[in-house]
Design an enzyme around this catalytic site. Structure first.
Site, PDB file in Angstrom:
ATOM      1  N   ILE A 120     -50.389 -11.122 -51.309  1.00 56.16           N
ATOM      2  CA  ILE A 120     -50.386 -10.258 -49.950  1.00 56.16           C
ATOM      3  C   ILE A 120     -50.865  -8.793 -50.552  1.00 56.16           C
ATOM      4  CG2 ILE A 120     -49.060  -9.118 -48.315  1.00 56.16           C
ATOM      5  CD1 ILE A 120     -49.202 -11.896 -47.631  1.00 56.16           C
ATOM      6  N   GLY A 159     -49.012 -15.222 -52.403  1.00 53.23           N
ATOM      7  CA  GLY A 159     -49.406 -15.776 -50.809  1.00 53.23           C
ATOM      8  C   GLY A 159     -50.525 -16.655 -51.518  1.00 53.23           C
ATOM      9  N   ASP A 181     -48.541 -19.777 -51.630  1.00 53.69           N
ATOM     10  CA  ASP A 181     -48.408 -20.296 -50.134  1.00 53.69           C
ATOM     11  C   ASP A 181     -49.657 -21.005 -49.732  1.00 53.69           C
ATOM     12  OD1 ASP A 181     -46.096 -19.034 -49.573  1.00 53.69           O
ATOM     13  OD2 ASP A 181     -47.056 -17.164 -49.370  1.00 53.69           O
ATOM     14  N   GLU A 198     -42.791 -13.344 -54.905  1.00 53.10           N
ATOM     15  CA  GLU A 198     -42.259 -12.557 -53.955  1.00 53.10           C
ATOM     16  C   GLU A 198     -40.871 -12.099 -54.454  1.00 53.10           C
ATOM     17  OE1 GLU A 198     -45.062 -15.141 -51.485  1.00 53.10           O
ATOM     18  OE2 GLU A 198     -43.729 -15.417 -53.584  1.00 53.10           O
ATOM     19  N   ASP A 213     -42.318 -16.162 -47.505  1.00 52.71           N
ATOM     20  CA  ASP A 213     -41.979 -16.704 -46.225  1.00 52.71           C
ATOM     21  C   ASP A 213     -43.193 -17.281 -45.634  1.00 52.71           C
ATOM     22  OD1 ASP A 213     -43.500 -14.520 -45.962  1.00 52.71           O
ATOM     23  OD2 ASP A 213     -42.164 -13.112 -44.711  1.00 52.71           O
TER      24      ASP A 213
END
Length: 275
Positions: A69, A125, A128, A148, A156
């Protein structure tokens, strides 16, 4: 071809059903901006609805796959939360997180298989994203981290939900709690990636061959296989068998089965209609 700020879609061979989707912010090591989360599901939907596209190869432009991110986004979100009513700020933040989650889940919602081709950094991310992909390959010197926890965040966007099913619960817990870095070679040992290649060039060439091979198969069989495997993660054995029976009851009547059998008998490559 559709144009985006954070992504690029490329069809390297006009005769191929393989389309390349690049994370395209190389100057930021493909960090995920707010604009990415708007554009990514749109790009996947575009490819999903494109009858010429049978397989999508997802990779990063430049030296890295994805550095996670964009930290500017986190600062902006934090500032908004501090300047508003706590309840309303929390409700807005929840909606923003849910929208970002949906952007990553769009990989699974895409009927066409998505292959992650990973080189350089795949952080936060980036994990993810690749855990939502259908197949993963990388270079030996690729660098992974479920980062994270080091940013005081609970991951998340899907890593904590998808990673345990790929590498096992214990390994996922260890990676998520430590945030430690691990190489492409270790990623293969733990089952995160299917195969490791010596260089970015070798990775690209090999993934292209694999993607073209999948793209030459019956598109109905390919999307059915993806759909049934994803469904099987959510249901028990009996329900999964019932689902695939229902699926094949509808799809086996296609011309693809007849063409596949004829090609086997005639010792030739089959030719299937576009989806």
């Amino acid at each position: 071809m559709e144009k985006y700020e954070t992504l690029e879609i490329v069809q390297t061979d006009p005769n191929s059903s393989v389309f390349h989707l690049y994370l395209n912010r190389p100057s930021r090591r493909n960090a995920l901006s707010l604009q990415f989360f708007i554009e990514f599901p749109k790009a996947l939907s575009f490819l999903d609805q494109n009858p010429t596209a049978n397989v999508i190869v997802l990779s990063g432009a430049g030296d890295h796959f994805c550095s996670g991110i964009d930290l500017n986004n986190l600062n902006s979100t934090s500032e908004k939360s501090r300047s508003a009513d706590r309840g309303r700020a929390a409700e807005r933040l929840r909606r923003e997180i849910k929208a970002m989650q949906e952007a990553i889940t769009a990989i699974e919602r895409c009927r066409k298989p998505v292959i992650a081709s990973i080189h350089g950094a795949c952080i936060g991310g980036g994990i993810d994203i690749v855990t939502a992909c259908d197949i993963r390959y990388c270079t030996a010197d690729a660098l992974f981290s479920v980062k994270e926890v080091d940013l005081a965040i609970t991951a998340d966007l899907g890593t904590l939900q998808r990673l345990p099913a790929i590498v096992g619960y214990g390994t996922a817990m260890e990676l998520a709690l430590t945030g430690r870095r691990f190489s492409g070679t270790e990623a293969q040992r733990m089952g995160l990636v299917s195969q490791v290649f010596g260089s970015k060039k070798q990775l690209g060439e090999a993934v292209n061959v694999i993607a073209k091979d999948i793209g030459a198969k019956s598109p109905l069989a390919v999307i059915g296989t993806k759909a049934v495997l994803l469904r099987s993660k959510e249901v028990n054995l009996e329900q999964g068998l019932d689902y695939v029976a229902t699926w094949n009851a509808g799809m086996l009547i296609s011309d693809d089965l007849e063409e596949a059998v004829a090609a086997q008998i005639q010792k030739r490559k089959p030719t299937f209609a576009k989806l």
